[in-house]
Design an enzyme around this catalytic site. Structure first.
Site, PDB file in Angstrom:
ATOM      1  N   LYS A 242      57.192 -93.687  26.477  1.00 53.49           N
ATOM      2  CA  LYS A 242      57.267 -92.600  27.459  1.00 53.49           C
ATOM      3  C   LYS A 242      58.260 -91.488  27.112  1.00 53.49           C
ATOM      4  CE  LYS A 242      54.541 -93.149  29.595  1.00 53.49           C
ATOM      5  NZ  LYS A 242      53.128 -93.160  29.066  1.00 53.49           N
TER       6      LYS A 242
ATOM      7  N   THR B 214      55.881 -89.954  22.594  1.00 51.14           N
ATOM      8  CA  THR B 214      55.221 -90.515  21.403  1.00 51.14           C
ATOM      9  C   THR B 214      53.904 -89.795  21.087  1.00 51.14           C
ATOM     10  OG1 THR B 214      56.003 -92.615  22.315  1.00 51.14           O
ATOM     11  CG2 THR B 214      54.619 -92.736  20.347  1.00 51.14           C
ATOM     12  N   THR B 215      53.079 -89.612  22.117  1.00 47.26           N
ATOM     13  CA  THR B 215      51.751 -89.004  21.931  1.00 47.26           C
ATOM     14  C   THR B 215      51.906 -87.596  21.335  1.00 47.26           C
ATOM     15  OG1 THR B 215      51.153 -90.169  23.959  1.00 47.26           O
ATOM     16  CG2 THR B 215      49.562 -88.579  23.128  1.00 47.26           C
ATOM     17  N   TRP B 216      52.847 -86.855  21.859  1.00 44.18           N
ATOM     18  CA  TRP B 216      53.103 -85.482  21.395  1.00 44.18           C
ATOM     19  C   TRP B 216      53.617 -85.489  19.955  1.00 44.18           C
ATOM     20  CZ3 TRP B 216      57.430 -81.851  23.740  1.00 44.18           C
ATOM     21  CH2 TRP B 216      57.160 -80.536  23.390  1.00 44.18           C
TER      22      TRP B 216
ATOM     23  N   HIS C 262      57.907 -98.856  17.966  1.00 42.83           N
ATOM     24  CA  HIS C 262      58.812 -98.746  19.123  1.00 42.83           C
ATOM     25  C   HIS C 262      60.116 -99.525  18.900  1.00 42.83           C
ATOM     26  CE1 HIS C 262      56.378 -96.476  21.846  1.00 42.83           C
ATOM     27  NE2 HIS C 262      55.500 -97.415  22.130  1.00 42.83           N
TER      28      HIS C 262
ATOM     29  N   ARG D 150      64.213 -88.865  24.983  1.00 42.65           N
ATOM     30  CA  ARG D 150      64.031 -88.020  26.169  1.00 42.65           C
ATOM     31  C   ARG D 150      65.100 -88.405  27.173  1.00 42.65           C
ATOM     32  NH1 ARG D 150      58.349 -87.981  29.644  1.00 42.65           N
ATOM     33  NH2 ARG D 150      58.703 -85.970  30.632  1.00 42.65           N
TER      34      ARG D 150
ATOM     35  N   TYR E  59      63.073 -84.530  23.322  1.00 39.30           N
ATOM     36  CA  TYR E  59      61.891 -83.980  24.007  1.00 39.30           C
ATOM     37  C   TYR E  59      62.201 -82.617  24.636  1.00 39.30           C
ATOM     38  CZ  TYR E  59      57.882 -84.080  27.317  1.00 39.30           C
ATOM     39  OH  TYR E  59      56.743 -83.802  28.037  1.00 39.30           O
TER      40      TYR E  59
ATOM     41  N   ARG F  18      50.401 -86.694  31.935  1.00 39.26           N
ATOM     42  CA  ARG F  18      50.677 -86.650  33.384  1.00 39.26           C
ATOM     43  C   ARG F  18      51.151 -85.249  33.754  1.00 39.26           C
ATOM     44  NH1 ARG F  18      54.910 -88.064  37.210  1.00 39.26           N
ATOM     45  NH2 ARG F  18      56.331 -87.758  35.467  1.00 39.26           N
ATOM     46  N   LYS F  19      52.474 -84.977  33.643  1.00 44.86           N
ATOM     47  CA  LYS F  19      52.995 -83.653  34.026  1.00 44.86           C
ATOM     48  C   LYS F  19      53.687 -82.958  32.863  1.00 44.86           C
ATOM     49  CE  LYS F  19      54.256 -84.634  38.859  1.00 44.86           C
ATOM     50  NZ  LYS F  19      55.424 -84.638  39.744  1.00 44.86           N
TER      51      LYS F  19
HETATM   52  P1  PAP Z   1      53.418 -93.677  25.516  1.00 41.32           P
HETATM   53  O1  PAP Z   1      54.681 -94.438  25.323  1.00 41.32           O
HETATM   54  O2  PAP Z   1      52.517 -94.308  26.559  1.00 41.32           O
HETATM   55  O3  PAP Z   1      52.717 -93.331  24.256  1.00 41.32           O
HETATM   56  P2  PAP Z   1      54.517 -91.083  25.533  1.00 41.32           P
HETATM   57  O4  PAP Z   1      53.508 -90.278  24.857  1.00 41.32           O
HETATM   58  O5  PAP Z   1      55.707 -91.526  24.744  1.00 41.32           O
HETATM   59  O6  PAP Z   1      53.849 -92.316  26.234  1.00 41.32           O
HETATM   60  O7  PAP Z   1      55.096 -90.268  26.765  1.00 41.32           O
HETATM   61  C1  PAP Z   1      54.280 -89.803  27.780  1.00 41.32           C
HETATM   62  C2  PAP Z   1      54.907 -88.540  28.321  1.00 41.32           C
HETATM   63  O8  PAP Z   1      54.679 -87.469  27.393  1.00 41.32           O
HETATM   64  C3  PAP Z   1      54.249 -88.121  29.627  1.00 41.32           C
HETATM   65  O9  PAP Z   1      55.277 -87.482  30.372  1.00 41.32           O
HETATM   66  P3  PAP Z   1      55.242 -87.363  31.968  1.00 41.32           P
HETATM   67  O10 PAP Z   1      54.941 -88.714  32.502  1.00 41.32           O
HETATM   68  O11 PAP Z   1      56.614 -86.902  32.351  1.00 41.32           O
HETATM   69  O12 PAP Z   1      54.216 -86.364  32.291  1.00 41.32           O
HETATM   70  C4  PAP Z   1      53.185 -87.146  29.136  1.00 41.32           C
HETATM   71  O13 PAP Z   1      52.725 -86.263  30.146  1.00 41.32           O
HETATM   72  C5  PAP Z   1      53.957 -86.425  28.048  1.00 41.32           C
HETATM   73  N1  PAP Z   1      53.090 -85.772  27.068  1.00 41.32           N
HETATM   74  C6  PAP Z   1      51.889 -86.206  26.592  1.00 41.32           C
HETATM   75  N2  PAP Z   1      51.375 -85.324  25.725  1.00 41.32           N
HETATM   76  C7  PAP Z   1      52.258 -84.300  25.647  1.00 41.32           C
HETATM   77  C8  PAP Z   1      52.270 -83.068  24.924  1.00 41.32           C
HETATM   78  N3  PAP Z   1      51.271 -82.731  24.122  1.00 41.32           N
HETATM   79  N4  PAP Z   1      53.339 -82.260  25.071  1.00 41.32           N
HETATM   80  C9  PAP Z   1      54.365 -82.594  25.893  1.00 41.32           C
HETATM   81  N5  PAP Z   1      54.404 -83.737  26.608  1.00 41.32           N
HETATM   82  C10 PAP Z   1      53.371 -84.588  26.497  1.00 41.32           C
END
Ligand code: PAP
Length: 352
Positions: free
Chosen positions: A71, A74-76, A136, A158, A224, A304-305
């Site tokens: 969270k 990672t995805t980004w 991780h 983050r 982040y 999400r946001k």
């Molecule tokens: P994971 O551990 O399940 O892979 P991870 O990708 O690390 O999750 O983190 C998810 C967060 O990154 C989410 O934040 P939020 O809950 O505060 O909204 C997700 O929205 C955010 N996120 C995903 N993709 C992007 C992106 N392309 N740019 C910025 N933030 C992103």
């Protein structure tokens, strides 16, 4: 359908069953079983894979490893690193990110490759070169060959408040699909005590922070909030670190901005591939018992946001005071600080 950790535990062999009995056990606020192992809380679902990769994973000097706590973005980071590192290996209009979720393009060492196989063949396991993986694990528990080789690590963290809220919201969204998260009060308490996947949070962050101070050419430490504030300069920094700096020509052509845009939250959230379907982890494989040991997450749950400061919509004043104190205590004299709010109007600023 999300398979629960019990499916995996049932298939552990006797020797492993005996070994894990010696580890302290608890339940995360997400409802997942955790074992305290090598100083961190390891999800039971992945413990065997962690032990296997520590024993067998052989890093190449050319490998790139993305390391994160869940969270933290990672995805980004997977999207950004994939698009930057391999940008000359596919046509710009054919970036695989347009048709695949980042978790399909950059696989986890622990959650994917070693999940079903104690010693997978990873010689040519990635479509592009050099190999790009994610993990991780805390720095101290990385496979020795990752620490001792010349491979590079990109770490993204983050601020703890947004990490906690992202974590808790993610698993609340998955309630009934194999996860039973507790209330935010309970989650907050456990997070402060360090009892969460790959936690304690501050140990994870501090471990990579110290290592990056000692070996800056091996570990790039990113935050982040900084990426959200200025993605262009951080993409250039990332490209330089990976050994593929953007050329003057590329900069003139707007390649950096193009990558930033394709990987942006707004773009990725709206891609068909990320709006529907499930992301499968653990490399699907039929075992001789007929069980498929994988778990699945709806793809849209990864988006999400993506706001800095969203915690201010959830945490009570007393929770904020406690976490601020913890940040101060844990990071004192380390030189590491967290931005809790953003300066940019897209996010939440402290005056709102
Ligand atoms: P994971 O551990 O399940 O892979 P991870 O990708 O690390 O999750 O983190 C998810 C967060 O990154 C989410 O934040 P939020 O809950 O505060 O909204 C997700 O929205 C955010 N996120 C995903 N993709 C992007 C992106 N392309 N740019 C910025 N933030 C992103």
């Amino acid at each position: 359908m999300v398979s629960t950790s019990h499916d995996v535990e049932e298939s552990w062999d006797d020797e492993f069953q005996q070994l894990v009995q010696t580890f302290p056990k608890d339940k995360s606020f997400t409802g997942m079983n955790l074992y305290f192992f090598q100083g961190f809380w390891c999800p039971s679902i992945v413990l065997k894979a962690v032990i296997s990769c520590q024993k067998h994973f052989q890093a190449f000097d050319s490998d790139i490893i993305i390391a994160t706590l869940p969270k933290c973005g990672t995805t980004w980071l997977k999207a950004l690193t994939f698009s930057t590192l391999y940008r000359n290996q596919f046509a710009r209009e054919n970036n695989p990110l347009l048709t695949y979720n980042p978790h399909s393009l950059v696989r986890f060492i622990d959650y994917d490759f070693y999940f079903n196989d104690t010693c997978p063949d990873l010689e040519n396991c990635t479509l592009y070169q050099p190999r790009l993986f994610s993990i991780h694990l805390p720095y101290a528990s990385l496979p020795t060959s990752i620490k001792n080789s010349n491979c590079k690590i990109v770490y993204l963290c983050r601020n703890p408040m947004d990490t906690l809220i992202s974590f808790w919201s993610f698993f609340s969204r998955l309630r009934g699909e194999g996860f039973e998260p507790v209330s935010l009060d309970g989650a907050f308490e456990m997070f402060c005590q360090g009892i969460n996947e790959f936690g304690p949070f501050f140990d994870h962050v501090s471990g990579y922070w110290r290592a990056s101070q000692e070996k800056s050419s091996k570990i790039l430490f990113l935050q982040y909030e900084d990426l959200k504030e200025d993605i262009t300069s951080h993409l250039k920094k990332l490209a330089m670190f990976l050994g593929v700096p953007f050329t003057e020509e590329e900069e003139k052509q707007g390649v950096v901005e193009e990558i930033a845009k394709i990987c942006s939250f707004e773009n990725m959230k709206d891609l068909e591939v990320n709006k529907k379907g499930v992301q499968t982890f653990g490399y699907p494989q039929e075992t001789f018992l007929g069980k498929i040991k994988t778990y699945e997450i709806p793809r849209e749950a990864f988006f999400r946001k993506a706001k800095v400061g969203d915690w201010s919509n959830y945490l009570t004043p007393s929770m904020v005071v406690r976490l601020e104190k913890l940040i101060q205590e844990k990071l004192e004299n380390s030189g590491l600080t967290f931005k809790l709010f953003s300066k940019t109007s897209n996010d939440i600023t402290s005056t709102e």
